[in-house]
Design a protein around this motif. Structure first.
Motif, PDB file in Angstrom:
ATOM      1  N   ARG A  66      59.299  57.605  74.936  1.00  0.00           N
ATOM      2  CA  ARG A  66      57.848  57.337  74.215  1.00  0.00           C
ATOM      3  C   ARG A  66      58.291  58.033  71.970  1.00  0.00           C
ATOM      4  N   GLY A  67      57.499  56.646  71.902  1.00  0.00           N
ATOM      5  CA  GLY A  67      57.888  56.919  69.922  1.00  0.00           C
ATOM      6  C   GLY A  67      56.857  57.581  69.326  1.00  0.00           C
ATOM      7  N   TRP A  68      56.846  58.415  68.022  1.00  0.00           N
ATOM      8  CA  TRP A  68      56.234  59.086  68.152  1.00  0.00           C
ATOM      9  C   TRP A  68      56.343  58.543  66.332  1.00  0.00           C
ATOM     10  N   ILE A  69      54.759  58.835  66.267  1.00  0.00           N
ATOM     11  CA  ILE A  69      54.953  58.482  64.076  1.00  0.00           C
ATOM     12  C   ILE A  69      54.218  60.082  63.787  1.00  0.00           C
ATOM     13  N   ASN A  70      54.602  60.258  62.535  1.00  0.00           N
ATOM     14  CA  ASN A  70      54.356  61.594  61.855  1.00  0.00           C
ATOM     15  C   ASN A  70      54.729  61.392  60.093  1.00  0.00           C
ATOM     16  N   TYR A  71      53.856  62.023  59.965  1.00  0.00           N
ATOM     17  CA  TYR A  71      53.330  62.182  58.045  1.00  0.00           C
ATOM     18  C   TYR A  71      52.902  60.487  57.846  1.00  0.00           C
ATOM     19  N   LEU A  72      52.104  59.971  58.048  1.00  0.00           N
ATOM     20  CA  LEU A  72      51.737  58.824  57.150  1.00  0.00           C
ATOM     21  C   LEU A  72      51.192  59.588  56.568  1.00  0.00           C
ATOM     22  N   VAL A 103      54.002  53.570  71.232  1.00  0.00           N
ATOM     23  CA  VAL A 103      54.399  54.579  70.552  1.00  0.00           C
ATOM     24  C   VAL A 103      53.345  55.664  70.828  1.00  0.00           C
ATOM     25  N   GLN A 104      52.965  56.750  69.930  1.00  0.00           N
ATOM     26  CA  GLN A 104      51.606  57.557  69.891  1.00  0.00           C
ATOM     27  C   GLN A 104      51.725  58.358  69.073  1.00  0.00           C
ATOM     28  N   LEU A 105      50.538  59.273  68.616  1.00  0.00           N
ATOM     29  CA  LEU A 105      50.550  59.755  66.988  1.00  0.00           C
ATOM     30  C   LEU A 105      49.289  61.371  67.417  1.00  0.00           C
ATOM     31  N   GLN A 106      49.475  61.621  66.993  1.00  0.00           N
ATOM     32  CA  GLN A 106      47.830  62.474  67.106  1.00  0.00           C
ATOM     33  C   GLN A 106      47.483  63.456  66.352  1.00  0.00           C
ATOM     34  N   VAL A 107      46.620  63.152  65.562  1.00  0.00           N
ATOM     35  CA  VAL A 107      45.182  63.630  64.445  1.00  0.00           C
ATOM     36  C   VAL A 107      45.142  64.708  64.791  1.00  0.00           C
ATOM     37  N   ARG A 108      44.233  65.831  63.407  1.00  0.00           N
ATOM     38  CA  ARG A 108      44.270  66.550  63.220  1.00  0.00           C
ATOM     39  C   ARG A 108      42.647  66.394  63.540  1.00  0.00           C
ATOM     40  N   LEU A 109      41.694  67.428  64.008  1.00  0.00           N
ATOM     41  CA  LEU A 109      40.537  67.442  64.445  1.00  0.00           C
ATOM     42  C   LEU A 109      39.677  67.787  62.712  1.00  0.00           C
ATOM     43  N   ASP A 110      40.331  68.015  61.626  1.00  0.00           N
ATOM     44  CA  ASP A 110      39.679  67.869  60.601  1.00  0.00           C
ATOM     45  C   ASP A 110      40.369  66.937  59.940  1.00  0.00           C
ATOM     46  N   ASN A 111      40.960  65.704  60.484  1.00  0.00           N
ATOM     47  CA  ASN A 111      40.994  64.459  59.781  1.00  0.00           C
ATOM     48  C   ASN A 111      40.367  62.829  60.281  1.00  0.00           C
ATOM     49  N   ILE A 112      39.939  63.659  61.068  1.00  0.00           N
ATOM     50  CA  ILE A 112      39.468  62.292  62.711  1.00  0.00           C
ATOM     51  C   ILE A 112      38.934  61.277  61.898  1.00  0.00           C
ATOM     52  N   GLY A 113      38.825  61.136  60.650  1.00  0.00           N
ATOM     53  CA  GLY A 113      38.676  59.773  59.727  1.00  0.00           C
ATOM     54  C   GLY A 113      39.524  58.950  59.670  1.00  0.00           C
ATOM     55  N   VAL A 114      40.362  59.271  59.618  1.00  0.00           N
ATOM     56  CA  VAL A 114      42.017  58.422  59.751  1.00  0.00           C
ATOM     57  C   VAL A 114      41.666  57.437  60.981  1.00  0.00           C
ATOM     58  N   ILE A 115      41.115  57.760  61.883  1.00  0.00           N
ATOM     59  CA  ILE A 115      40.814  57.371  63.369  1.00  0.00           C
ATOM     60  C   ILE A 115      40.567  55.883  63.754  1.00  0.00           C
ATOM     61  N   ASP A 116      39.468  55.847  62.665  1.00  0.00           N
ATOM     62  CA  ASP A 116      38.810  53.714  62.716  1.00  0.00           C
ATOM     63  C   ASP A 116      40.389  53.375  61.682  1.00  0.00           C
TER      64      ASP A 116
END
Length: 140
Positions: A66-72, A103-116
């Protein structure tokens, strides 16, 4: 504006952008993350530069499964301009060139506004629990 591979002189500006974007955590050294990325697929670490100023970053990686995206990160004054989309597309293109199927990425719970934002790019929630274990203590 140019999206290009990260270079060592970018380090302080990149860390400052990550801090301004709220991506850093006290238990995780961003400088160590930059150094580590320079040892593993450094060609998959991109910065957006405009007039000598770092205004965006994205870090990608592929483990053969799998690919990952971080630090966008995008500077406040460039949000809503399409720069985040361009950085994600650059990371996806680099992953695709390696034959990465997903590809996958993770979103921290305090940054859920970026999910959209990610959903507009075709990302969808993935039912899994993320677990982690620190192997190296970055802070003393």
């Amino acid at each position: 504006m140019t999206i290009r591979p990260f270079e060592d002189p970018d380090t302080d500006a990149v860390v400052a952008l990550w801090e301004a974007a709220g991506l850093t955590r006290p238990w995780n050294s961003p400088w160590a993350d930059v150094r580590r990325k320079q040892t593993v697929q450094p060609e998959m670490f991109f910065v957006a530069e405009d007039d000598g100023r770092i205004v965006g970053t994205v870090m990608a990686g592929y483990d053969g499964h799998r690919g990952w995206i971080n630090y966008l990160a995008v500077s406040d004054d460039r949000r809503g301009t399409g720069l985040g989309r361009s950085l994600v597309e650059r990371a996806e293109a680099a992953l695709t060139a390696l034959g990465c199927p997903k590809v996958q990425l993770q979103v921290r719970l305090d940054n859920i506004g970026v999910i959209d934002f990610y959903e507009r790019l075709g990302y969808a929630p993935y039912e899994a629990i993320s677990l982690g274990k620190r192997l190296i203590n970055d802070v003393s």
